[in-house]
Scaffold this motif. Structure first.
Motif, PDB file in Angstrom:
ATOM      1  N   ARG A 211      -3.936   9.116  -6.922  1.00 20.15           N
ATOM      2  CA  ARG A 211      -5.343   9.346  -6.597  1.00 20.15           C
ATOM      3  C   ARG A 211      -6.249   8.222  -7.111  1.00 20.15           C
ATOM      4  O   ARG A 211      -7.300   8.454  -7.696  1.00 20.15           O
ATOM      5  N   ARG A 212      -5.837   7.009  -6.845  1.00 20.34           N
ATOM      6  CA  ARG A 212      -6.629   5.866  -7.297  1.00 20.34           C
ATOM      7  C   ARG A 212      -7.900   5.757  -6.447  1.00 20.34           C
ATOM      8  O   ARG A 212      -7.900   6.005  -5.241  1.00 20.34           O
ATOM      9  N   GLN A 213      -8.949   5.327  -7.110  1.00 17.83           N
ATOM     10  CA  GLN A 213     -10.225   5.152  -6.451  1.00 17.83           C
ATOM     11  C   GLN A 213     -10.178   4.062  -5.389  1.00 17.83           C
ATOM     12  O   GLN A 213     -10.920   4.107  -4.409  1.00 17.83           O
ATOM     13  N   THR A 214      -9.292   3.102  -5.561  1.00 17.44           N
ATOM     14  CA  THR A 214      -9.239   1.974  -4.615  1.00 17.44           C
ATOM     15  C   THR A 214      -8.832   2.415  -3.219  1.00 17.44           C
ATOM     16  O   THR A 214      -9.089   1.710  -2.238  1.00 17.44           O
ATOM     17  N   VAL A 215      -8.162   3.555  -3.067  1.00 18.19           N
ATOM     18  CA  VAL A 215      -7.719   4.026  -1.742  1.00 18.19           C
ATOM     19  C   VAL A 215      -8.386   5.351  -1.400  1.00 18.19           C
ATOM     20  O   VAL A 215      -7.849   6.161  -0.664  1.00 18.19           O
ATOM     21  N   ARG A 216      -9.572   5.601  -1.991  1.00 17.11           N
ATOM     22  CA  ARG A 216     -10.240   6.885  -1.748  1.00 17.11           C
ATOM     23  C   ARG A 216     -10.555   7.115  -0.273  1.00 17.11           C
ATOM     24  O   ARG A 216     -10.652   8.245   0.185  1.00 17.11           O
ATOM     25  N   ALA A 217     -10.708   6.004   0.536  1.00 22.13           N
ATOM     26  CA  ALA A 217     -11.007   6.184   1.960  1.00 22.13           C
ATOM     27  C   ALA A 217      -9.852   6.871   2.689  1.00 22.13           C
ATOM     28  O   ALA A 217     -10.059   7.561   3.682  1.00 22.13           O
ATOM     29  N   LEU A 218      -8.623   6.651   2.209  1.00 22.83           N
ATOM     30  CA  LEU A 218      -7.456   7.271   2.858  1.00 22.83           C
ATOM     31  C   LEU A 218      -6.968   8.511   2.113  1.00 22.83           C
ATOM     32  O   LEU A 218      -6.167   9.270   2.648  1.00 22.83           O
ATOM     33  N   ALA A 219      -7.443   8.675   0.893  1.00 23.74           N
ATOM     34  CA  ALA A 219      -6.942   9.784   0.081  1.00 23.74           C
ATOM     35  C   ALA A 219      -7.320  11.143   0.660  1.00 23.74           C
ATOM     36  O   ALA A 219      -6.671  12.148   0.383  1.00 23.74           O
ATOM     37  N   GLY A 220      -8.363  11.167   1.511  1.00 22.53           N
ATOM     38  CA  GLY A 220      -8.762  12.438   2.103  1.00 22.53           C
ATOM     39  C   GLY A 220      -7.763  12.990   3.100  1.00 22.53           C
ATOM     40  O   GLY A 220      -7.813  14.172   3.454  1.00 22.53           O
ATOM     41  N   CYS A 221      -6.843  12.153   3.574  1.00 24.11           N
ATOM     42  CA  CYS A 221      -5.803  12.619   4.508  1.00 24.11           C
ATOM     43  C   CYS A 221      -4.641  13.147   3.680  1.00 24.11           C
ATOM     44  O   CYS A 221      -3.815  12.378   3.159  1.00 24.11           O
ATOM     45  N   ALA A 222      -4.569  14.465   3.559  1.00 23.51           N
ATOM     46  CA  ALA A 222      -3.653  15.094   2.613  1.00 23.51           C
ATOM     47  C   ALA A 222      -2.189  14.768   2.874  1.00 23.51           C
ATOM     48  O   ALA A 222      -1.384  14.699   1.928  1.00 23.51           O
ATOM     49  N   LEU A 223      -1.806  14.557   4.114  1.00 21.18           N
ATOM     50  CA  LEU A 223      -0.394  14.384   4.443  1.00 21.18           C
ATOM     51  C   LEU A 223      -0.024  12.941   4.742  1.00 21.18           C
ATOM     52  O   LEU A 223       1.102  12.664   5.192  1.00 21.18           O
ATOM     53  N   LEU A 224      -0.924  12.018   4.502  1.00 20.60           N
ATOM     54  CA  LEU A 224      -0.614  10.621   4.803  1.00 20.60           C
ATOM     55  C   LEU A 224       0.566  10.125   3.990  1.00 20.60           C
ATOM     56  O   LEU A 224       1.475   9.472   4.530  1.00 20.60           O
ATOM     57  N   ALA A 225       0.555  10.409   2.686  1.00 22.45           N
ATOM     58  CA  ALA A 225       1.655   9.927   1.835  1.00 22.45           C
ATOM     59  C   ALA A 225       2.989  10.476   2.315  1.00 22.45           C
ATOM     60  O   ALA A 225       4.002   9.759   2.355  1.00 22.45           O
ATOM     61  N   ASP A 226       3.022  11.750   2.698  1.00 23.68           N
ATOM     62  CA  ASP A 226       4.279  12.344   3.161  1.00 23.68           C
ATOM     63  C   ASP A 226       4.770  11.664   4.437  1.00 23.68           C
ATOM     64  O   ASP A 226       5.969  11.419   4.602  1.00 23.68           O
ATOM     65  N   LEU A 227       3.866  11.378   5.340  1.00 26.76           N
ATOM     66  CA  LEU A 227       4.264  10.731   6.595  1.00 26.76           C
ATOM     67  C   LEU A 227       4.726   9.298   6.352  1.00 26.76           C
ATOM     68  O   LEU A 227       5.656   8.817   7.016  1.00 26.76           O
ATOM     69  N   LEU A 228       4.110   8.613   5.396  1.00 25.16           N
ATOM     70  CA  LEU A 228       4.522   7.238   5.117  1.00 25.16           C
ATOM     71  C   LEU A 228       5.863   7.196   4.387  1.00 25.16           C
ATOM     72  O   LEU A 228       6.614   6.221   4.508  1.00 25.16           O
ATOM     73  N   GLU A 229       6.172   8.236   3.651  1.00 17.51           N
ATOM     74  CA  GLU A 229       7.463   8.293   2.948  1.00 17.51           C
ATOM     75  C   GLU A 229       8.593   8.733   3.871  1.00 17.51           C
ATOM     76  O   GLU A 229       9.762   8.412   3.623  1.00 17.51           O
ATOM     77  N   ALA A 230       8.266   9.493   4.923  1.00 18.78           N
ATOM     78  CA  ALA A 230       9.302  10.012   5.813  1.00 18.78           C
ATOM     79  C   ALA A 230       9.993   8.871   6.558  1.00 18.78           C
ATOM     80  O   ALA A 230       9.398   7.836   6.835  1.00 18.78           O
ATOM     81  N   GLU A 231      11.265   9.083   6.892  1.00 20.84           N
ATOM     82  CA  GLU A 231      12.007   8.092   7.668  1.00 20.84           C
ATOM     83  C   GLU A 231      11.298   7.901   9.011  1.00 20.84           C
ATOM     84  O   GLU A 231      11.036   8.879   9.726  1.00 20.84           O
ATOM     85  N   PRO A 232      10.952   6.680   9.390  1.00 20.72           N
ATOM     86  CA  PRO A 232      10.157   6.459  10.616  1.00 20.72           C
ATOM     87  C   PRO A 232      10.981   6.599  11.894  1.00 20.72           C
ATOM     88  O   PRO A 232      11.244   5.637  12.608  1.00 20.72           O
ATOM     89  N   THR A 233      11.391   7.813  12.194  1.00 21.95           N
ATOM     90  CA  THR A 233      12.148   8.110  13.408  1.00 21.95           C
ATOM     91  C   THR A 233      11.208   8.537  14.526  1.00 21.95           C
ATOM     92  O   THR A 233       9.996   8.702  14.316  1.00 21.95           O
ATOM     93  N   LEU A 234      11.800   8.784  15.701  1.00 24.52           N
ATOM     94  CA  LEU A 234      10.990   9.282  16.815  1.00 24.52           C
ATOM     95  C   LEU A 234      10.393  10.636  16.478  1.00 24.52           C
ATOM     96  O   LEU A 234       9.254  10.940  16.857  1.00 24.52           O
ATOM     97  N   ASP A 235      11.139  11.455  15.748  1.00 29.17           N
ATOM     98  CA  ASP A 235      10.618  12.755  15.352  1.00 29.17           C
ATOM     99  C   ASP A 235       9.404  12.593  14.449  1.00 29.17           C
ATOM    100  O   ASP A 235       8.402  13.297  14.597  1.00 29.17           O
ATOM    101  N   ALA A 236       9.479  11.634  13.493  1.00 31.33           N
ATOM    102  CA  ALA A 236       8.325  11.392  12.622  1.00 31.33           C
ATOM    103  C   ALA A 236       7.136  10.870  13.427  1.00 31.33           C
ATOM    104  O   ALA A 236       5.980  11.237  13.161  1.00 31.33           O
ATOM    105  N   LEU A 237       7.403  10.024  14.421  1.00 30.38           N
ATOM    106  CA  LEU A 237       6.332   9.489  15.253  1.00 30.38           C
ATOM    107  C   LEU A 237       5.530  10.608  15.916  1.00 30.38           C
ATOM    108  O   LEU A 237       4.313  10.490  16.101  1.00 30.38           O
TER     109      LEU A 237
END
Length: 888
Positions: A211-237
């Protein structure tokens, strides 16, 4: 837009060919209503794209048969939403004012070659072209996906090769790069790292978790971190559209946009077994609740069906309230979303729309190239199907190339292309069922499956969901094929790979005929509607394919036994055969048609038609007797008594099912001749089958004993009701009303009311006239009687019911005797004497004299009364006197 196919088919440069768009105002209004509701919903304070449990109502579906105009509608909607100048004037102004819409039309057809990656890219590209700025959360995820799955192909090159770059421009790759660089800078990473997505993603996920202040503009998207960590498959897309929806909510108010995503040819996304692409597309719709989706395809979306759980992620009526089928209880739909129907069947063009389409499709010097007569013929043949109109236009151009002017008769045809277009997305079993169903005017699932010869009903169950299958839920068989589709499948030269041979059609017709008979036999014993429905289809099939009568013989006996006379098919009748009959079925169709039509045409015509059947000698013995018997009845009605008696005698000698009925006919013939003792004695031996009570009543009222006759008719009606013979019950009741009318006008009111109730669902012309004569007797002495008699005379003449005219005149004589109008009565008696000079009904002259206490002329031959002329005459005189007393 010019129609290139037509322009490249002719040399006439004066010809103008356009892809005419005919009014679809109702569909436009449905879209604007849905869009208005959508805009209000997403503007509510509590709306959030991160609510993954709330029901979705952001879909409008237009479905219909191939060639109905779905793709044209989709294109027109896109154009109208993009540029108000392209909106048809009749569509009217939308109500959303300055709201910025981003229409995105995506063709999902197999021919377009589009895959799921391109669907996602198309949506993002449309937003990139409109917004011209990065959407960082989505762009970072997409950049990571792309570098992992397309390591050797830059996005710019892919967009160019797929044609997306030419349509939307190449802004997206640069916006993605800017998003990557901006995040790297926010994380204080070296500038050279800004192009390495893996390092940036890892650092961003760590920053988001911390929860760093430097990325507060994106921190409001609760599931962004989970999507970026997920394997980038067609299902994830397929989950990334959530990031797109979230980014749109972060835009400043002046930049807010609402995507309207039009998904066309949705039927090409898969089938009931293979829903992989459909599942991915459904996720986009669910995860972008701030976008409105307008889906066009051949079938209804089944997303509200709970049985699809496991095949799709989001199912059931609570998830998709607007997609619920009509038979699902509305109580299961969330109240806050209402119960608006969001799945709309695209209907056929109205006749005026067909004509408008054809008039504007081809023009020369501003005038329609197709004449009024040609357009009218095409319109009638098309049954409103736009594809048929388009194929007719191409036929018109083809005929012009041959050097002649097309005429209306050139378009009395079917187009094999309709078959290919209709069947192209059906499974082999479904194609088999639809051909089988084309044999039937109407069908249910079981009948279609049995006609197709399938052991399972699955293909038929799938077929009835197709938009070219019409539904009448309260009919015996609720389904039928679109008229032009059925006609084409039956008659066009089918060039498809699995086309049926003549033997295939024959075998299917035999199966259909057997299945119809089985349904009739399995139905309720007195289900008249089922009987008539099975007869109509069974006779048509048997006539067309020369099938054995089989169950049709028993069904015929039940049909005639009720004396209801619903119309039956006139296919391949004697007229159609040029005066002859070609088969046993033709003869049966002609017989039943003649019997039904005799209630609406002259009985002389009935005699002619039945004579044709009898002379052809094609029917089995008992059915041959059927034609003989009813011809004898028709002969009696037109006054040919000798020929009628001969016909009855033939049936009696045959000893078949109608022998007892024919004995009744002979008894009635004795009555007509005035031999009442013979008719009375015969009635004692006729039993129910010979309608003995009715014969007794017919004899008794003529003896001046209407009370006894009324009792006999009542007994006859009761027996008829016990045997469920509606026609006989109505006939006995009309005659009971006649008998009662002579002695008790007040009671006659009730009896006539009951007669009318019994007659209402039937087609019994003679019985209806009997009731009308009863009303005249009831009203004897009323000034309106004579005018009503004139009207009935005309009706009897038109119907050819000559044998009923003397009874009508006797009713008039009763009226005149009650009024003691000797002059008018003398005229009526003279008319009666003329009508009965052949001997039949001659006793009516005697009764008329008795009513007025007039002496009979010298040389008059008296009938054989049951108890003598003196007693009979006295009773009739007392009936008249009683009515005079009643009137005073």
């Amino acid at each position: 837009m010019a129609d290139l196919r037509a322009l490249f088919s002719v040399n006439d440069r004066a010809l103008t060919s356009t892809e005419a768009f005919t009014n679809r105002q109702a569909q436009w209004e449905r879209v604007t209503t849905a869009l208005d509701e959508h805009l209000r919903r997403i503007a509510e304070p509590g709306f959030t794209v991160e609510d993954f449990e709330a029901a979705r109502d952001n879909v409008v579906v237009f479905y219909g048969i191939g060639g109905i105009g779905k793709t044209t509608l989709s294109r027109k909607l896109e154009a109208a939403l993009t540029d108000p100048a392209q909106r048809p004037s009749q569509w009217g102004e939308p109500s959303w004012g300055e709201q910025q819409l981003v229409p995105v039309r995506i063709d999902l057809s197999r021919s377009s070659g589009l895959d799921f990656e391109q669907v996602v890219l198309t949506i993002r590209l449309a937003l990139a072209a409109h917004l011209n700025q990065p959407l960082p959360a989505f762009d970072l995820a997409l950049r990571r996906y792309w570098e992992r799955n397309h390591p050797a192909e830059p996005l710019e090159e892919y967009l160019r090769r797929a044609g997306l770059g030419a349509k939307f421009g190449q802004a997206l790759p640069q916006q993605m790069q800017n998003a990557l660089s901006d995040v790297a800078q926010a994380l204080l990473m070296p500038g050279t790292v800004g192009s390495v997505i893996g390092q940036v993603t890892g650092s961003l996920v760590t920053a988001l978790r911390e929860r760093r202040q430097t990325v507060r503009a994106l921190a409001g998207c609760a599931l962004l971190a989970d999507l970026l960590e997920a394997e980038p498959t067609l299902d994830a897309l397929s989950y990334y559209p959530h990031l797109l929806a979230w980014e749109l909510t972060q835009l400043p108010a002046e930049q807010q946009v609402v995507p309207v995503i039009l998904l066309d040819t949705f039927e090409d996304t898969g089938d009931r077994t293979h829903r992989d692409l459909e599942r991915l597309l459904q996720r986009i719709v669910w995860l972008m609740p701030n976008a409105l989706f307008v889906i066009t395809g051949r079938s209804r979306l089944q997303w509200a069906d709970e049985r699809l759980q496991g095949q799709l992620d989001y199912t059931g009526p609570a998830a998709w309230p607007g997609l619920v089928a009509r038979d699902v209880p509305r109580a299961r739909i969330p109240e806050q979303l209402g119960d608006g129907e969001r799945q709309v069947l695209i209907g056929d063009f109205a006749p005026e729309d067909c004509d408008d389409y054809l008039a504007r499709r081809l023009t020369s010097n501003g005038r329609p190239l197709l004449s009024d007569a040609v357009r009218q013929t095409i319109t009638v043949r098309s049954h409103g199907l736009p594809l048929y109109l388009d194929l007719s236009v191409m036929r018109f151009l083809e005929l012009r190339r041959s050097g002649r002017t097309p005429e209306p008769g050139d378009f009395d045809t079917d187009f094999p292309a309709l078959i290919a277009r209709t069947l192209q997305d059906l499974t082999p079993d479904e194609r088999h069922v639809v051909r089988a169903a084309a044999l039937l005017d109407a069908f249910d699932v079981a009948l279609a499956a049995r006609t197709a010869g399938l052991a399972q009903e699955a293909a038929a169950l799938r077929l009835i969901e197709r938009p070219f299958v019409r539904e009448q839920p309260f009919s015996i068989w609720p389904y039928s094929l679109h008229a032009v589709i059925r006609s084409t499948i039956r008659t066009a030269d089918d060039r498809t790979d699995d086309a049926w041979s003549p033997r295939d059609w024959q075998h299917a017709a035999e199966r259909a005929h057997t299945a119809l008979g089985a349904q009739w036999r399995a139905g309720a014993a007195r289900d008249r509607k089922l009987l008539v429905a099975c007869l109509r289809q069974g006779l048509a099939l048997a006539a067309e394919f020369d099938l054995d009568l089989g169950w049709l013989q028993d069904a015929t006996w039940q049909y005639i036994g009720d004396s209801v006379w619903e119309p039956l098919p006139h296919t391949r009748t004697a007229e159609a055969q040029g005066g002859g009959l070609g088969s046993t079925t033709d003869a049966l169709v002609e017989t039943l048609s003649a019997l039904a039509r005799r209630q609406h045409e002259h009985r002389g015509r009935t005699v002619d038609r039945l004579t044709t059947v009898i002379d052809a000698a094609l029917l089995p013995a008992e059915l041959h007797d059927l034609a003989l018997y009813y011809r004898a009845k028709a002969l009696r009605d037109i006054g040919r008594s000798t020929d009628s008696r001969h016909g009855y005698q033939q049936v009696v000698e045959g000893g078949g099912r109608l022998a007892q009925n024919a004995r009744r006919g002979l008894a009635q013939a004795a009555r007509l001749a005035g031999d009442f003792p013979t008719a009375y004695d015969a009635a004692q031996h006729l039993g129910w089958e010979g309608r003995h009570q009715r014969v007794l009543g017919d004899v008794l009222w003529l003896q001046g004993q209407p009370e006894r006759a009324a009792d006999a008719y009542l007994a006859g009606r009761t027996e008829a009701e016990q045997h469920a013979k509606a026609g006989e019950a109505a006939h006995c009741q009309a005659l009971r009303a006649l008998a009662v009318a002579f002695t008790n006008p007040e009671q006659a009111d009730d009896e006539l009311d009951l007669a009318q109730q019994l007659l209402a669902p039937l087609s019994l012309r003679a019985t209806g006239i009997n009731a009308a004569i009863a009303a005249l007797v009831r009203d004897a002495g009323d000034p309106t009687v004579e005018d009503r008699v004139c009207t009935l005379r005309t009706e009897l003449d038109v119907a050819g019911l000559t044998s009923m005219t003397p009874t009508l005149e006797l009713a008039l004589a009763f009226h005149q005797a009650v009024l003691d109008d000797q002059q008018a009565l003398a005229t009526t008696i003279a008319r009666l004497r003329e009508l009965t000079r052949d001997g039949d009904f001659a006793y009516y002259v005697d009764i008329a004299h008795c009513m007025a206490s007039l002496p009979l002329p010298d040389g008059h031959t008296a009938p054989r009364w049951l108890d003598g002329a003196t007693a009979t005459c006295a009773r009739w005189r007392s009936v008249v006197n009683a009515r005079r007393t009643h009137r005073s």
